[in-house]
Motif scaffolding. Structure first.
Motif, PDB file in Angstrom:
ATOM      1  N   LEU A 119      -6.260  -1.435  -3.610  1.00 32.36           N
ATOM      2  CA  LEU A 119      -5.729  -2.793  -3.484  1.00 32.36           C
ATOM      3  C   LEU A 119      -6.831  -3.758  -3.050  1.00 32.36           C
ATOM      4  O   LEU A 119      -6.957  -4.850  -3.604  1.00 32.36           O
ATOM      5  CB  LEU A 119      -4.572  -2.825  -2.492  1.00 32.36           C
ATOM      6  CG  LEU A 119      -3.899  -4.184  -2.283  1.00 32.36           C
ATOM      7  CD1 LEU A 119      -3.344  -4.728  -3.591  1.00 32.36           C
ATOM      8  CD2 LEU A 119      -2.805  -4.079  -1.247  1.00 32.36           C
ATOM      9  N   ASP A 120      -7.648  -3.343  -2.087  1.00 30.15           N
ATOM     10  CA  ASP A 120      -8.757  -4.186  -1.641  1.00 30.15           C
ATOM     11  C   ASP A 120      -9.751  -4.439  -2.771  1.00 30.15           C
ATOM     12  O   ASP A 120     -10.283  -5.540  -2.907  1.00 30.15           O
ATOM     13  CB  ASP A 120      -9.471  -3.556  -0.443  1.00 30.15           C
ATOM     14  CG  ASP A 120      -8.627  -3.578   0.829  1.00 30.15           C
ATOM     15  OD1 ASP A 120      -7.666  -4.373   0.889  1.00 30.15           O
ATOM     16  OD2 ASP A 120      -8.927  -2.795   1.752  1.00 30.15           O
ATOM     17  N   ALA A 121     -10.003  -3.420  -3.592  1.00 34.80           N
ATOM     18  CA  ALA A 121     -10.921  -3.569  -4.725  1.00 34.80           C
ATOM     19  C   ALA A 121     -10.353  -4.556  -5.742  1.00 34.80           C
ATOM     20  O   ALA A 121     -11.088  -5.391  -6.286  1.00 34.80           O
ATOM     21  CB  ALA A 121     -11.178  -2.216  -5.382  1.00 34.80           C
ATOM     22  N   LEU A 122      -9.060  -4.478  -6.014  1.00 31.72           N
ATOM     23  CA  LEU A 122      -8.416  -5.401  -6.947  1.00 31.72           C
ATOM     24  C   LEU A 122      -8.506  -6.835  -6.443  1.00 31.72           C
ATOM     25  O   LEU A 122      -8.911  -7.734  -7.178  1.00 31.72           O
ATOM     26  CB  LEU A 122      -6.949  -5.014  -7.168  1.00 31.72           C
ATOM     27  CG  LEU A 122      -6.130  -6.008  -7.985  1.00 31.72           C
ATOM     28  CD1 LEU A 122      -6.592  -6.017  -9.433  1.00 31.72           C
ATOM     29  CD2 LEU A 122      -4.659  -5.707  -7.898  1.00 31.72           C
ATOM     30  N   VAL A 123      -8.149  -7.048  -5.185  1.00 34.24           N
ATOM     31  CA  VAL A 123      -8.183  -8.389  -4.610  1.00 34.24           C
ATOM     32  C   VAL A 123      -9.619  -8.920  -4.602  1.00 34.24           C
ATOM     33  O   VAL A 123      -9.868 -10.077  -4.930  1.00 34.24           O
ATOM     34  CB  VAL A 123      -7.577  -8.393  -3.191  1.00 34.24           C
ATOM     35  CG1 VAL A 123      -7.806  -9.727  -2.492  1.00 34.24           C
ATOM     36  CG2 VAL A 123      -6.085  -8.086  -3.258  1.00 34.24           C
ATOM     37  N   GLY A 124     -10.571  -8.053  -4.266  1.00 35.32           N
ATOM     38  CA  GLY A 124     -11.974  -8.458  -4.265  1.00 35.32           C
ATOM     39  C   GLY A 124     -12.465  -8.850  -5.646  1.00 35.32           C
ATOM     40  O   GLY A 124     -13.195  -9.834  -5.800  1.00 35.32           O
ATOM     41  N   ALA A 125     -12.063  -8.095  -6.653  1.00 32.77           N
ATOM     42  CA  ALA A 125     -12.468  -8.398  -8.027  1.00 32.77           C
ATOM     43  C   ALA A 125     -11.886  -9.733  -8.484  1.00 32.77           C
ATOM     44  O   ALA A 125     -12.569 -10.531  -9.133  1.00 32.77           O
ATOM     45  CB  ALA A 125     -12.024  -7.282  -8.967  1.00 32.77           C
ATOM     46  N   VAL A 126     -10.638  -9.992  -8.137  1.00 31.17           N
ATOM     47  CA  VAL A 126     -10.008 -11.263  -8.512  1.00 31.17           C
ATOM     48  C   VAL A 126     -10.731 -12.412  -7.811  1.00 31.17           C
ATOM     49  O   VAL A 126     -11.069 -13.422  -8.445  1.00 31.17           O
ATOM     50  CB  VAL A 126      -8.497 -11.259  -8.168  1.00 31.17           C
ATOM     51  CG1 VAL A 126      -7.890 -12.649  -8.350  1.00 31.17           C
ATOM     52  CG2 VAL A 126      -7.757 -10.253  -9.031  1.00 31.17           C
ATOM     53  N   ILE A 175       0.841  -1.207   0.000  1.00 28.32           N
ATOM     54  CA  ILE A 175       0.000   0.000   0.000  1.00 28.32           C
ATOM     55  C   ILE A 175       0.874   1.254   0.000  1.00 28.32           C
ATOM     56  O   ILE A 175       0.608   2.206  -0.737  1.00 28.32           O
ATOM     57  CB  ILE A 175      -0.978  -0.007   1.198  1.00 28.32           C
ATOM     58  CG1 ILE A 175      -2.055  -1.075   0.977  1.00 28.32           C
ATOM     59  CG2 ILE A 175      -1.612   1.362   1.413  1.00 28.32           C
ATOM     60  CD1 ILE A 175      -2.936  -1.332   2.176  1.00 28.32           C
ATOM     61  N   ASP A 176       1.921   1.272   0.815  1.00 29.95           N
ATOM     62  CA  ASP A 176       2.845   2.417   0.842  1.00 29.95           C
ATOM     63  C   ASP A 176       3.480   2.632  -0.531  1.00 29.95           C
ATOM     64  O   ASP A 176       3.599   3.762  -1.007  1.00 29.95           O
ATOM     65  CB  ASP A 176       3.950   2.202   1.888  1.00 29.95           C
ATOM     66  CG  ASP A 176       3.439   2.262   3.314  1.00 29.95           C
ATOM     67  OD1 ASP A 176       2.323   2.793   3.535  1.00 29.95           O
ATOM     68  OD2 ASP A 176       4.152   1.785   4.214  1.00 29.95           O
ATOM     69  N   HIS A 177       3.889   1.548  -1.175  1.00 33.60           N
ATOM     70  CA  HIS A 177       4.524   1.641  -2.488  1.00 33.60           C
ATOM     71  C   HIS A 177       3.542   2.178  -3.534  1.00 33.60           C
ATOM     72  O   HIS A 177       3.893   3.056  -4.324  1.00 33.60           O
ATOM     73  CB  HIS A 177       5.054   0.267  -2.908  1.00 33.60           C
ATOM     74  CG  HIS A 177       5.748   0.276  -4.233  1.00 33.60           C
ATOM     75  ND1 HIS A 177       7.024   0.768  -4.398  1.00 33.60           N
ATOM     76  CD2 HIS A 177       5.344  -0.116  -5.461  1.00 33.60           C
ATOM     77  CE1 HIS A 177       7.371   0.666  -5.664  1.00 33.60           C
ATOM     78  NE2 HIS A 177       6.351   0.129  -6.338  1.00 33.60           N
ATOM     79  N   SER A 208      -3.199   9.074  -1.641  1.00 34.40           N
ATOM     80  CA  SER A 208      -3.115   8.820  -0.202  1.00 34.40           C
ATOM     81  C   SER A 208      -3.033   7.315   0.063  1.00 34.40           C
ATOM     82  O   SER A 208      -3.422   6.496  -0.770  1.00 34.40           O
ATOM     83  CB  SER A 208      -4.343   9.391   0.508  1.00 34.40           C
ATOM     84  OG  SER A 208      -5.496   8.646   0.170  1.00 34.40           O
ATOM     85  N   LYS A 209      -2.528   6.989   1.258  1.00 34.42           N
ATOM     86  CA  LYS A 209      -2.444   5.580   1.636  1.00 34.42           C
ATOM     87  C   LYS A 209      -3.833   4.971   1.743  1.00 34.42           C
ATOM     88  O   LYS A 209      -4.028   3.799   1.414  1.00 34.42           O
ATOM     89  CB  LYS A 209      -1.692   5.426   2.953  1.00 34.42           C
ATOM     90  CG  LYS A 209      -0.215   5.692   2.842  1.00 34.42           C
ATOM     91  CD  LYS A 209       0.473   5.467   4.167  1.00 34.42           C
ATOM     92  CE  LYS A 209       1.943   5.830   4.070  1.00 34.42           C
ATOM     93  NZ  LYS A 209       2.637   5.617   5.346  1.00 34.42           N
ATOM     94  N   ALA A 210      -4.802   5.753   2.194  1.00 35.64           N
ATOM     95  CA  ALA A 210      -6.170   5.250   2.310  1.00 35.64           C
ATOM     96  C   ALA A 210      -6.724   4.890   0.931  1.00 35.64           C
ATOM     97  O   ALA A 210      -7.349   3.839   0.759  1.00 35.64           O
ATOM     98  CB  ALA A 210      -7.058   6.291   2.989  1.00 35.64           C
ATOM     99  N   ALA A 211      -6.489   5.751  -0.053  1.00 34.99           N
ATOM    100  CA  ALA A 211      -6.953   5.488  -1.411  1.00 34.99           C
ATOM    101  C   ALA A 211      -6.226   4.274  -2.001  1.00 34.99           C
ATOM    102  O   ALA A 211      -6.839   3.444  -2.682  1.00 34.99           O
ATOM    103  CB  ALA A 211      -6.748   6.700  -2.301  1.00 34.99           C
ATOM    104  N   ALA A 212      -4.949   4.159  -1.727  1.00 32.15           N
ATOM    105  CA  ALA A 212      -4.178   3.019  -2.215  1.00 32.15           C
ATOM    106  C   ALA A 212      -4.687   1.731  -1.577  1.00 32.15           C
ATOM    107  O   ALA A 212      -4.795   0.697  -2.255  1.00 32.15           O
ATOM    108  CB  ALA A 212      -2.691   3.210  -1.918  1.00 32.15           C
ATOM    109  N   GLY A 213      -5.016   1.774  -0.308  1.00 34.41           N
ATOM    110  CA  GLY A 213      -5.545   0.614   0.390  1.00 34.41           C
ATOM    111  C   GLY A 213      -6.889   0.183  -0.187  1.00 34.41           C
ATOM    112  O   GLY A 213      -7.135  -1.015  -0.398  1.00 34.41           O
TER     113      GLY A 213
END
Length: 90
Positions: A25-32, A7-9, A17-22
């Motif tokens: 990432l959660d949306a990507l993992v959820g979609a997969v 998330i930091d990367h 922002s880190k919140a937006a990145a988080g």
């Protein structure tokens, strides 16, 4: 690299922002997960393909007792790396 470091990367590289990145990432993992659960595949060109394969039922052994046990058939997620990812590593 763990989830927090990823998330930091993402936040640093995408200048968000880190919140937006988080959330991204959660949306990507959820979609997969959702796509694989439905039996579909997810292909990220240059990165690789996530797919579900069927593992047949088989007989295994309990390592403690040596007793034969039946292992049920199962669906398992698989990842096949793409050419660009392979080339980047080698």
């Amino acid at each position: 690299m763990n989830k927090t470091e990823l998330i930091d990367h993402i936040a640093k590289q995408a200048d968000i922002s880190k919140a937006a990145a988080g959330r991204s990432l959660d949306a990507l993992v959820g979609a997969v997960k959702t796509t694989l659960k439905k039996g579909g595949t997810v292909t990220l060109v240059g990165f690789g393909t996530f797919a579900v394969t069927a593992r047949a039922a088989r007989t295994g052994r309990n390592p403690r007792t040596g007793e034969a046990i039946k292992i049920k058939k199962a669906k398992v997620p698989k990842f096949r790396p793409g050419k660009a990812l392979k080339d980047a590593i080698n």
